[in-house]
Design a protein around this motif. Sequence first.
Motif, short mmCIF file in Angstrom:
data_model
loop_
_atom_site.label_atom_id
_atom_site.label_comp_id
_atom_site.label_asym_id
_atom_site.label_seq_id
_atom_site.Cartn_x
_atom_site.Cartn_y
_atom_site.Cartn_z
N GLU A 462 -9.63 50.68 2.00
CA GLU A 462 -8.95 50.25 3.33
C GLU A 462 -7.84 51.32 3.61
N LEU A 463 -8.13 51.91 4.56
CA LEU A 463 -7.37 53.13 4.83
C LEU A 463 -5.76 52.44 5.29
N PRO A 464 -5.54 51.18 5.90
CA PRO A 464 -4.09 51.02 5.85
C PRO A 464 -3.51 50.89 4.45
N GLU A 465 -4.31 50.35 3.55
CA GLU A 465 -3.43 49.98 2.12
C GLU A 465 -3.21 51.55 1.55
N ILE A 466 -4.23 52.55 1.64
CA ILE A 466 -3.89 53.84 1.07
C ILE A 466 -2.78 54.52 1.82
N VAL A 467 -2.72 54.31 3.06
CA VAL A 467 -1.75 55.16 3.70
C VAL A 467 -0.21 54.30 3.55
N GLY A 468 -0.04 53.07 3.47
CA GLY A 468 0.88 52.17 3.59
C GLY A 468 1.63 52.32 2.05
N ILE A 469 0.81 52.33 1.03
CA ILE A 469 1.63 51.94 -0.31
C ILE A 469 1.57 53.14 -1.13
N GLU A 488 3.91 63.22 5.49
CA GLU A 488 3.32 62.98 6.60
C GLU A 488 1.73 63.24 6.87
N LYS A 489 1.45 64.08 5.76
CA LYS A 489 -0.11 64.29 5.58
C LYS A 489 -0.74 63.18 5.29
N ILE A 490 -0.31 61.91 4.65
CA ILE A 490 -1.00 60.69 4.47
C ILE A 490 -1.13 59.96 5.61
N ILE A 494 -6.32 62.48 8.97
CA ILE A 494 -6.40 63.45 8.15
C ILE A 494 -7.54 62.99 7.03
N ILE A 495 -7.09 61.81 6.34
CA ILE A 495 -7.93 61.50 5.32
C ILE A 495 -9.41 61.20 5.67
N MET A 496 -9.58 60.79 6.84
CA MET A 496 -11.19 60.58 7.28
C MET A 496 -11.78 61.89 7.56
N GLU A 497 -10.97 62.77 7.83
CA GLU A 497 -11.32 64.32 8.28
C GLU A 497 -12.07 64.65 6.90
N TYR A 498 -11.21 64.59 5.83
CA TYR A 498 -11.69 65.06 4.50
C TYR A 498 -12.62 64.11 3.88
N ALA A 499 -12.53 63.06 4.29
CA ALA A 499 -13.70 62.17 3.52
C ALA A 499 -14.73 62.25 4.13
N THR A 500 -15.02 62.60 5.28
CA THR A 500 -16.42 62.85 6.11
C THR A 500 -16.94 64.25 6.10
N GLY A 501 -15.88 65.35 5.64
CA GLY A 501 -16.41 66.57 5.39
C GLY A 501 -16.13 67.44 6.84
N VAL A 502 -15.53 66.77 7.87
CA VAL A 502 -15.40 67.09 9.30
C VAL A 502 -14.84 68.73 9.09
N ASN A 503 -13.91 68.80 8.48
CA ASN A 503 -13.04 70.14 8.24
C ASN A 503 -13.48 71.06 7.14
N ASP A 504 -14.76 71.06 6.73
CA ASP A 504 -15.24 71.93 5.69
C ASP A 504 -15.24 73.27 6.20
#
Length: 514
Positions: A462-469, A488-490, A494-504
């Motif tokens: 859950e991204l809100p959980e990861i970002v929030g706490i 601010e990088k949390i 940004i998380i999904m870009e790295y998780a999906t490999g968009v910014n490889d």
Amino acid sequence: MSDHCLLELNNISKSFSGVKVLDDVNLKIKRGKVLALVGENGAGKSTLMKILVGVYTPDKDSGEMKFEGEDVNHSSLRQTQDLGISIIYQEFSLVPYLKVYENIFLGRELRTRAGLLDKTTMRRKSAALLSRLGMSISPDEKIYNLSIAEQQFVEIAKAVSLKVKVLILDEPTAPLTPKEVENLFKLIRELKAHNVGMVFISHHLEEIFQIADEVLILRDGCSVGYKDIAETNIRELIHLMVGRNVDQEFPKNDNPIDYSGVPLLSVHKLKRDAGCPEVAFDLYKGEILGIAGLVGAGRSELVKALIGADSCEVKELELNGVRVSIGDPASALESGIGLLPEDRKTQGLIVDFSIESNIVINSLRTSLNKAKTLDRNNMSERSRKQIKDIRIKTNSERTIVKKLSGGNQQKVVIGKWLSTQCKILIFDEPTRGIDVGAKAEIYNLMRYLTNRGIGIIMISSELPEIVGISDRVLVMRKNNIVAELAGEKINPDIIMEYATGVNDINGEDNASKA
């Protein structure tokens, strides 16, 4: 009754041992519509659904059930299935040592004209059902070899194969990736187009607004709201569910973390096998270190290797700057590391045991008296302390764990590890299957633990959980840590870009150090 109404429950009440768990509840399931059913754990959702499918009968003279306009008085799941009503429970009902197609057609096997099992047709129809769900699962695969998400789709395929008229989905998206959720919602919309009526139970309230047409809100066994989804919002639903305003902001860390000091845990090198990259990371005292990534990224496998539950080719660790060797979960426990697994009911608890037995089970040696027998008074005292400290809602430490809500079961797992004096706790999906009110309690408890100096590693989908706490976040992809984020990088994007490999870059993961 409206021509559009498939099934009605009117004035339904249910009591167990004199305690009323449902009080005069009404429900309507319409053709081609999705009714969301929401409420905190213990609100009566499961009991209402078990009455609907015939597992329970309502209290005498408490109400009626109508299906397609006719009075129904059924008393078995088989009769319910014959009517075209099917339910998919959060705890699956599959037989693990049977094949996929055998589970889908269990109890209603297809036969040839000669009376033999028609395995070819059952395989073909099972493959077609799974393909319709967007899943490439072999009909000949054994259930125990499938992931939780794959088992979920087998359950759904089984229900769809019954020519269902009413389908009840209990937390169907809990184990699914975003892509799998998309496939499920596509199927739900297809079933709606074929006039199937559905009940959708979920603690993910944002999903309800994507897929439901109406919503029924239960609180303490009573209906407190029945609304068109277009006429309500998440804030109103939460208020109706819990009867109070729930603070949706995550508790902040008021104690500065000393990142210049010696880490509580240093993973210098960890390589699971020849096919996995070598990873390294640190965890600091009083910190919540989130681990994000898509399902299959290797998050759970990483922490299992860390505590010695899974084999590891290379592992170099330090605790408080001192080199340690952790070859199995017992040595992890001796080192002060505990894991709260994703599947708490089968891996984290013995649900048929009491709260007391579960809390002390990992530290029985400290409950021995001089005669080397168990000191029952000591066990009760220790379990009562944990019940008080982490606010487990129960009348007694002797309460059987399976009778507790999901949130309180999770607290028992936490209490079990705290009783061992663990300094590092690993939470794998800490709020899976837990209602919004209990989630807030778990988050506050996690902050309570970090304020005591405990370090927490938290895996969450859950991204809100990861970002929030989280104080820092590691992002994993293909068994590798591809980014470390802070401040601010949390950020979800940004998380999904790295998780999906968009910014490889040039086909290689670009690890970002905050």
